[in-house]
Write a protein that holds these residues in place. Structure first.
Motif, PDB file in Angstrom:
ATOM      1  N   VAL A  11      34.723  24.632  38.387  1.00 26.77           N
ATOM      2  CA  VAL A  11      33.867  24.717  37.207  1.00 26.77           C
ATOM      3  C   VAL A  11      33.881  26.158  36.718  1.00 26.77           C
ATOM      4  N   VAL A  12      34.382  26.362  35.506  1.00 23.84           N
ATOM      5  CA  VAL A  12      34.471  27.686  34.894  1.00 23.84           C
ATOM      6  C   VAL A  12      33.161  28.014  34.172  1.00 23.84           C
ATOM      7  N   THR A  13      32.684  27.078  33.371  1.00 22.21           N
ATOM      8  CA  THR A  13      31.438  27.235  32.617  1.00 22.21           C
ATOM      9  C   THR A  13      30.573  26.018  32.892  1.00 22.21           C
TER      10      THR A  13
ATOM     11  N   ASP B 171      29.183  21.792  26.621  1.00 20.20           N
ATOM     12  CA  ASP B 171      29.273  23.154  27.133  1.00 20.20           C
ATOM     13  C   ASP B 171      30.178  23.371  28.339  1.00 20.20           C
ATOM     14  N   ALA B 172      30.300  22.398  29.210  1.00 20.05           N
ATOM     15  CA  ALA B 172      30.991  22.597  30.485  1.00 20.05           C
ATOM     16  C   ALA B 172      32.501  22.739  30.288  1.00 20.05           C
ATOM     17  N   VAL B 173      33.088  23.664  31.043  1.00 16.08           N
ATOM     18  CA  VAL B 173      34.535  23.848  31.060  1.00 16.08           C
ATOM     19  C   VAL B 173      34.979  23.855  32.515  1.00 16.08           C
ATOM     20  N   ILE B 174      36.016  23.072  32.799  1.00 16.06           N
ATOM     21  CA  ILE B 174      36.586  23.038  34.143  1.00 16.06           C
ATOM     22  C   ILE B 174      38.057  23.396  34.064  1.00 16.06           C
ATOM     23  N   GLU B 175      38.617  23.796  35.205  1.00 16.42           N
ATOM     24  CA  GLU B 175      40.036  24.150  35.270  1.00 16.42           C
ATOM     25  C   GLU B 175      40.676  23.388  36.420  1.00 16.42           C
ATOM     26  N   ILE B 176      41.755  22.707  36.126  1.00 18.75           N
ATOM     27  CA  ILE B 176      42.503  21.983  37.157  1.00 18.75           C
ATOM     28  C   ILE B 176      43.088  23.007  38.131  1.00 18.75           C
ATOM     29  N   THR B 177      42.885  22.792  39.428  1.00 18.76           N
ATOM     30  CA  THR B 177      43.444  23.691  40.434  1.00 18.76           C
ATOM     31  C   THR B 177      44.696  23.106  41.090  1.00 18.76           C
ATOM     32  N   LYS B 178      44.722  21.783  41.252  1.00 22.31           N
ATOM     33  CA  LYS B 178      45.917  21.119  41.796  1.00 22.31           C
ATOM     34  C   LYS B 178      45.720  19.612  41.770  1.00 22.31           C
ATOM     35  N   GLY B 179      46.843  18.903  41.914  1.00 24.82           N
ATOM     36  CA  GLY B 179      46.764  17.457  42.060  1.00 24.82           C
ATOM     37  C   GLY B 179      46.128  17.131  43.402  1.00 24.82           C
ATOM     38  N   ARG B 180      45.386  16.058  43.443  1.00 28.18           N
ATOM     39  CA  ARG B 180      44.697  15.664  44.668  1.00 28.18           C
ATOM     40  C   ARG B 180      45.573  14.705  45.449  1.00 28.18           C
ATOM     41  N   THR B 181      45.761  14.997  46.719  1.00 26.74           N
ATOM     42  CA  THR B 181      46.523  14.104  47.590  1.00 26.74           C
ATOM     43  C   THR B 181      45.549  13.358  48.486  1.00 26.74           C
TER      44      THR B 181
ATOM     45  N   ILE C 265      26.525  17.254  31.675  1.00 21.37           N
ATOM     46  CA  ILE C 265      27.472  16.239  31.225  1.00 21.37           C
ATOM     47  C   ILE C 265      26.817  14.870  31.333  1.00 21.37           C
ATOM     48  N   HIS C 266      27.296  13.951  30.512  1.00 25.72           N
ATOM     49  CA  HIS C 266      26.759  12.591  30.466  1.00 25.72           C
ATOM     50  C   HIS C 266      27.917  11.602  30.458  1.00 25.72           C
ATOM     51  N   GLY C 267      27.683  10.407  30.977  1.00 28.70           N
ATOM     52  CA  GLY C 267      28.652   9.339  30.800  1.00 28.70           C
ATOM     53  C   GLY C 267      28.862   9.117  29.313  1.00 28.70           C
ATOM     54  N   GLY C 268      30.096   8.970  28.891  1.00 31.18           N
ATOM     55  CA  GLY C 268      30.420   8.798  27.473  1.00 31.18           C
ATOM     56  C   GLY C 268      30.720  10.086  26.741  1.00 31.18           C
ATOM     57  N   ASP C 269      30.445  11.237  27.375  1.00 32.44           N
ATOM     58  CA  ASP C 269      30.761  12.523  26.734  1.00 32.44           C
ATOM     59  C   ASP C 269      32.260  12.653  26.494  1.00 32.44           C
ATOM     60  N   ARG C 270      32.585  13.352  25.442  1.00 31.68           N
ATOM     61  CA  ARG C 270      33.971  13.639  25.087  1.00 31.68           C
ATOM     62  C   ARG C 270      34.584  14.628  26.079  1.00 31.68           C
ATOM     63  N   VAL C 271      35.865  14.438  26.369  1.00 33.77           N
ATOM     64  CA  VAL C 271      36.643  15.361  27.201  1.00 33.77           C
ATOM     65  C   VAL C 271      37.754  15.910  26.311  1.00 33.77           C
ATOM     66  N   VAL C 272      37.791  17.242  26.181  1.00 34.87           N
ATOM     67  CA  VAL C 272      38.748  17.885  25.287  1.00 34.87           C
ATOM     68  C   VAL C 272      39.685  18.770  26.091  1.00 34.87           C
ATOM     69  N   LEU C 273      40.975  18.579  25.873  1.00 32.53           N
ATOM     70  CA  LEU C 273      41.995  19.433  26.476  1.00 32.53           C
ATOM     71  C   LEU C 273      42.005  20.736  25.700  1.00 32.53           C
ATOM     72  N   LEU C 274      41.708  21.842  26.376  1.00 35.69           N
ATOM     73  CA  LEU C 274      41.660  23.142  25.707  1.00 35.69           C
ATOM     74  C   LEU C 274      43.037  23.781  25.763  1.00 35.69           C
ATOM     75  N   VAL C 275      43.475  24.272  24.622  1.00 35.33           N
ATOM     76  CA  VAL C 275      44.783  24.896  24.517  1.00 35.33           C
ATOM     77  C   VAL C 275      44.570  26.373  24.250  1.00 35.33           C
TER      78      VAL C 275
ATOM     79  N   GLN D 252      37.192  20.759  28.421  1.00 33.29           N
ATOM     80  CA  GLN D 252      35.775  20.853  28.090  1.00 33.29           C
ATOM     81  C   GLN D 252      35.182  19.473  28.291  1.00 33.29           C
ATOM     82  N   LEU D 253      34.099  19.410  29.060  1.00 28.64           N
ATOM     83  CA  LEU D 253      33.387  18.166  29.300  1.00 28.64           C
ATOM     84  C   LEU D 253      32.040  18.265  28.609  1.00 28.64           C
ATOM     85  N   GLY D 254      31.789  17.350  27.683  1.00 25.33           N
ATOM     86  CA  GLY D 254      30.540  17.407  26.943  1.00 25.33           C
ATOM     87  C   GLY D 254      30.509  18.609  26.024  1.00 25.33           C
TER      88      GLY D 254
END
Length: 159
Positions: A136-138, A101-111, A142-152, A97-99
């Protein structure tokens, strides 16, 4: 606590003079993430469902800077720098979760690619994952300084 350290984009109205030169990135104080699309107004958004965002960790960038790489925001082609979370180590399917409302999902490591290596003017071989790609799921602002939360996932944590 993990947080957004930087947001940059490649505006739709900017063109590369030299496609093998520097990445063109403009810093943003805030941005809109659009579900199923990416960063609103960014040239890279909307082209590939698995590559809507490029994320990188501030700590990974600091280590590369100490090795002589160019590590200012956007110089590795990322759009979002996250401090306090090793995004390059997150497995596909991980949601953040970024900020508010936004939720993103990792798709793969970037090479890396030839384009990134040319922009760095230095070999990127052996760097391992260069951040992570996400979708981007939801959407949300987002703003600089927003909290990033690992969703479990609650089902996983209850087991």
């Amino acid at each position: 606590m993990a947080q957004i350290e930087s947001i940059v984009c490649q505006p739709l109205d900017r063109q590369y003079d030299d496609p093998w030169g520097d990445f063109i990135r403009v810093p943003l104080d805030a941005a809109d993430l659009v579900a199923g699309h990416g960063l609103a107004g960014d040239r890279k958004a909307g082209h590939n469902p698995a590559r809507q965002l490029n994320l990188i960790s501030a700590e990974w960038l600091a280590a590369r800077a100490s090795e002589g790489y160019r590590a200012a925001p956007g110089q590795f082609g990322e759009q979002i720098i996250v401090a306090g979370l090793a995004v390059e180590q997150l497995p596909p399917g991980t949601r953040l979760q970024l900020g508010r409302d936004a939720v993103i999902e990792i798709t793969k490591g970037r090479t890396g690619c030839a384009r990134l290596e040319a922009a760095q003017s230095k070999s990127i071989a052996g760097l391992g994952p260069i951040g992570a790609l996400a979708r981007v799921v939801t959407g949300g602002r987002i703003h600089g300084g927003d909290r990033v939360v690992l969703l479990v996932d609650e089902a996983v944590s209850a087991a």
